[in-house]
Design a protein around this motif. Structure first.
Motif, PDB file in Angstrom:
ATOM      1  N   SER A  53       0.264  10.215   5.966  1.00 50.65           N
ATOM      2  CA  SER A  53       1.574  10.156   5.615  1.00 50.65           C
ATOM      3  C   SER A  53       1.953  11.376   4.617  1.00 50.65           C
ATOM      4  O   SER A  53       0.939  12.221   4.349  1.00 50.65           O
ATOM      5  CB  SER A  53       1.772   8.814   5.008  1.00 50.65           C
ATOM      6  OG  SER A  53       1.168   8.709   3.587  1.00 50.65           O
ATOM      7  N   ASP A  54       3.169  11.305   4.328  1.00 50.05           N
ATOM      8  CA  ASP A  54       3.577  12.371   3.121  1.00 50.05           C
ATOM      9  C   ASP A  54       3.181  11.933   1.949  1.00 50.05           C
ATOM     10  O   ASP A  54       3.534  12.531   0.690  1.00 50.05           O
ATOM     11  CB  ASP A  54       5.002  12.590   3.351  1.00 50.05           C
ATOM     12  CG  ASP A  54       5.328  13.559   4.618  1.00 50.05           C
ATOM     13  OD1 ASP A  54       4.270  14.327   5.006  1.00 50.05           O
ATOM     14  OD2 ASP A  54       6.397  13.255   5.246  1.00 50.05           O
ATOM     15  N   ASP A  72      -0.947   6.371   6.908  1.00 49.85           N
ATOM     16  CA  ASP A  72      -0.064   5.624   7.388  1.00 49.85           C
ATOM     17  C   ASP A  72      -0.630   4.271   8.211  1.00 49.85           C
ATOM     18  O   ASP A  72      -0.729   4.347   9.280  1.00 49.85           O
ATOM     19  CB  ASP A  72       1.007   6.067   8.205  1.00 49.85           C
ATOM     20  CG  ASP A  72       2.478   5.379   8.197  1.00 49.85           C
ATOM     21  OD1 ASP A  72       2.557   4.159   7.464  1.00 49.85           O
ATOM     22  OD2 ASP A  72       3.201   5.583   8.883  1.00 49.85           O
ATOM     23  N   ARG A  77      -0.066   0.595   3.149  1.00 51.88           N
ATOM     24  CA  ARG A  77       1.228   0.502   2.826  1.00 51.88           C
ATOM     25  C   ARG A  77       1.352  -0.693   1.475  1.00 51.88           C
ATOM     26  O   ARG A  77       1.824  -0.722   0.716  1.00 51.88           O
ATOM     27  CB  ARG A  77       2.365   0.080   3.853  1.00 51.88           C
ATOM     28  CG  ARG A  77       2.586   1.337   4.780  1.00 51.88           C
ATOM     29  CD  ARG A  77       3.507   1.320   5.772  1.00 51.88           C
ATOM     30  NE  ARG A  77       3.299   0.236   6.662  1.00 51.88           N
ATOM     31  CZ  ARG A  77       2.886   0.506   7.750  1.00 51.88           C
ATOM     32  NH1 ARG A  77       2.354   1.979   7.773  1.00 51.88           N
ATOM     33  NH2 ARG A  77       2.523  -0.268   8.571  1.00 51.88           N
TER      34      ARG A  77
END
Length: 172
Positions: A53-54, A72, A77
């Motif tokens: 992910s960023d 990700d 998350r």
């Protein structure tokens, strides 16, 4: 009647083959075994460039900063939703630093089984702990979920002796 006689052996053979086939994917993990050698036939999901992910996090401790690029996945998350966080790490088997979280992360629908490499930031679901690998760990359990990869500061963990407190926060 001849058609029925021709189809009967085919139907019986299909039933026998279906009943005798093995499908390890439906067995619980405890029935498949826990060692890495027992799971060599199971496809392992290695993090790929697409799953990076960023989002980055910063670990701050002892006047040091370590930056981690997160993957990700649902467990990552869930972890990110809990930040900022302050935890205490300790050494484990001379290869990783661990910290048991007060509340377990969601490990649903996440493929575990990755062998950790130096610089991996991971979650060990059976114990509910974070793990920072400062050395490769070839004989690790199959219950690790890799949350991210350290981008800078891998060497900062190897020389820490004893417990140390880390503040973890998202980086913009």
């Amino acid at each position: 009647m001849k058609r029925l006689l021709c189809l009967t052996p085919i139907l019986v053979m299909s039933f026998v083959l279906a009943a005798c086939s093995s499908n390890d994917n439906k067995l619980p993990e405890t029935d498949r075994g826990h060692s890495a050698s027992n799971n060599s036939n199971r496809a392992k999901e290695e993090p790929t460039e697409d799953s990076i992910s960023d989002i980055r996090i910063k670990l701050t401790f002892n006047d040091e900063e370590v930056f981690v690029r997160m993957y990700d996945n649902p467990t990552s998350r869930d972890f990110l939703a809990r930040l900022p966080l302050t935890v205490t790490f300790e050494d484990y088997v001379g290869k990783e630093k661990i910290s048991i979280l007060q509340k377990r992360l969601s490990a649903d629908n996440v493929q575990s089984g990755n062998q950790p490499k130096r610089g991996d930031f991971a979650y060990y679901s059976p114990w509910g702990n974070l793990a920072i690998f400062y050395k490769d760990f070839e004989d690790a359990t199959n219950d690790l979920i890799i949350l991210g990869k350290i981008e800078s500061g891998k060497d900062n963990f190897e020389n820490i002796h004893g417990d140390f407190t880390v503040t973890i926060e998202k980086v913009d």
